[in-house]
Each structure stands twice: as structure tokens, then as C-alpha cells.
Write an enzyme that holds these catalytic residues in place. Structure first.
Site, PDB file in Angstrom:
ATOM      1  CB  SER A 102       1.444   3.586   5.824  1.00  0.00           C
ATOM      2  OG  SER A 102       0.271   3.547   5.073  1.00  0.00           O
ATOM      3  CG  ASP A 152      -4.617  -1.045   9.339  1.00  0.00           C
ATOM      4  OD1 ASP A 152      -5.262  -0.338   8.533  1.00  0.00           O
ATOM      5  OD2 ASP A 152      -3.388  -1.019   9.440  1.00  0.00           O
ATOM      6  CG  HIS A 183      -3.205   2.484   8.343  1.00  0.00           C
ATOM      7  ND1 HIS A 183      -2.779   1.231   7.923  1.00  0.00           N
ATOM      8  CD2 HIS A 183      -2.503   3.382   7.582  1.00  0.00           C
ATOM      9  CE1 HIS A 183      -1.875   1.367   6.954  1.00  0.00           C
ATOM     10  NE2 HIS A 183      -1.692   2.656   6.746  1.00  0.00           N
TER      11      HIS A 183
HETATM   12  C1  MLT Z   1      -0.406   2.297   0.074  1.00  0.00           C
HETATM   13  O1  MLT Z   1      -0.949   2.915  -0.817  1.00  0.00           O
HETATM   14  O2  MLT Z   1       0.787   2.014   0.096  1.00  0.00           O
HETATM   15  C2  MLT Z   1      -1.293   1.882   1.194  1.00  0.00           C
HETATM   16  O3  MLT Z   1      -2.621   2.010   0.832  1.00  0.00           O
HETATM   17  C3  MLT Z   1      -1.051   2.620   2.436  1.00  0.00           C
HETATM   18  C4  MLT Z   1      -1.121   4.100   2.218  1.00  0.00           C
HETATM   19  O4  MLT Z   1      -2.203   4.671   2.199  1.00  0.00           O
HETATM   20  O5  MLT Z   1      -0.078   4.693   2.091  1.00  0.00           O
END
Ligand code: MLT
Length: 205
Positions: A102, A152, A183
Site C-alpha cells: 500500500s 480494490d 486492498h
Molecule cells: C496511500 O496513501 O499511499 C494510498 O492511499 C494507500 C494507503 O492508504 O496507504
């Protein structure tokens, strides 16, 4: 940067760079490293940004909308940290393989978008396109695994395909793996990444 370094069986072999998701820490992905290669050197880093107490690798303006200036700054900061850590611990700087989930996968993607020698390979679990309007460096021969979810909500399938295309067009050897989940990181995805790593790692030794 706050981090954990664990020396593996061969300092000159590759080092897994572990990059956690939003709200995580340098402890989160240690079990993944164990799964992918229990003998590897491990450098697990904690994101330098705090969003209401949650660790991240760069700032965002809202869910899915990144602060691009900060992303660029943090990408450079992480790349420089890798240089310093390689000197400090004497691991091979040219053999760093990112394993990110992520937000951690997003900064790993940004390292690939900015530098052709920051990473020797990457396992990206649920990455987004980190930024657009940038020409990617020549990533010839760099193996990249992308784990994506058909449902996702944070990274829609079109974005996973776009990331695959951008990296592939720059020469990276991308494996795009789909799971019909959201996700979250699932056991079948980890299994697929582990198999991919086993097949690709010998090129990196
Ligand atoms: C981010 O902010 O990098 C993406 O939205 C994934 C997350 O929630 O970390």
C-alpha cells in the site's frame, strides 16, 4: 530514518527493503521477509511522516490524492537513506529488493519512477501509480511483481494496469498478479509473490 537491519547469510547477496502500509511500522512486514527469503539481509524502514499519529512514507492531501512535492522529497530522502545504510551495514547497494504494501508499495514505485539504480527489483502489494507527468528512467531487466485486487477500492483495476504498462514500457519485467479481493494482502497473493521471487531471485544474487 527509524529502521531495523538484520544481516542474512551473505551480506553481498540481496537485501529486502521492507516498506509498511499507512499506520504500520518497521515490524509489520518482517513475517513477509521470512516467507520470501529467510536467509536475506533485511532493512525494514519506518515512514518519516505522521498523519494523526499514523506512520506514512509521504504526505497526502486526502485518501488517494498525494502531496507530490512531499512524495518527491521523501523519495529522494529514502534513496539517500539506502546509500547511507549500505555503507553503515556493508550490504550491497546494487542488490536492494523492495517489498512494500500500500503506502510502502507506493513509495517503492516512486523510487522506480525516479531512479534506474535505486532498486534491483520490487514486490509491490497493492500499489497505485505514485505520480504522473514524469518520464520514467530506463528500467531494463528490473523484475517487478505487482499484487492487485479486482475489487480494490483504493487502487482500482485500471490503475494497476496503468502502473503495469508504465513500468513495462520503461523496460521492467513486470508480473501483474490478480486476486478477486480488495486492498487487503491475502495468503494466495503472498504465495504467488513467493513463487515469483523464488523464480526470479537467482538473477539478482
Ligand atoms: C496511500 O496513501 O499511499 C494510498 O492511499 C494507500 C494507503 O492508504 O496507504
Amino acid at each position: 530514518m527509524n529502521h531495523i537491519f538484520k544481516e542474512g547469510t551473505d551480506l553481498n547477496s540481496y537485501t529486502l527493503l521492507l516498506l509498511h502500509g499507512t499506520g504500520g511500522s518497521e515490524n509489520d512486514l518482517l513475517p513477509l521477509a521470512e516467507e520470501y527469503d529467510a536467509d536475506a539481509n533485511i532493512l525494514s524502514v519506518r515512514g518519516n511522516v505522521s498523519e494523526n499519529g499514523m506512520n506514512r512514507f509521504f504526505k497526502r492531501l486526502q485518501e488517494g490524492v498525494f502531496d507530490i512535492e512531499d512524495l518527491k522529497f521523501r523519495t529522494q530522502e529514502l534513496n539517500e537513506f539506502l546509500d547511507t545504510a549500505a555503507e553503515q551495514y556493508d550490504f550491497n547497494r546494487r542488490k536492494v529488493i523492495a517489498v512494500g504494501y500500500s503506502n510502502g508499495a507506493n513509495i517503492a514505485g516512486s523510487l522506480l519512477f525516479h531512479y534506474n539504480d535505486a532498486l534491483a527489483g520490487a514486490i509491490l502489494h497493492h500499489p497505485m501509480v505514485p505520480l504522473r507527468e514524469i518520464s520514467l528512467p530506463n528500467l531494463s531487466g528490473i523484475p517487478v511483481f505487482i499484487g492487485a485486487g479486482t475489487n480494490d477500492p483504493i487502487c482500482p483495476p485500471e490503475e494497476s494496469t496503468e502502473l503495469n504498462d508504465l513500468l513495462t514500457d520503461s523496460g521492467a519485467e513486470v508480473m501483474l498478479h490478480w486476486e478477486s479481493y480488495g486492498h487487503q494482502l491475502t495468503a494466495p497473493e503472498v504465495e504467488a509473490a513467493s513463487k515469483w521471487f523464488e523464480e526470479n531471485k537467482n538473477r539478482l544474487k
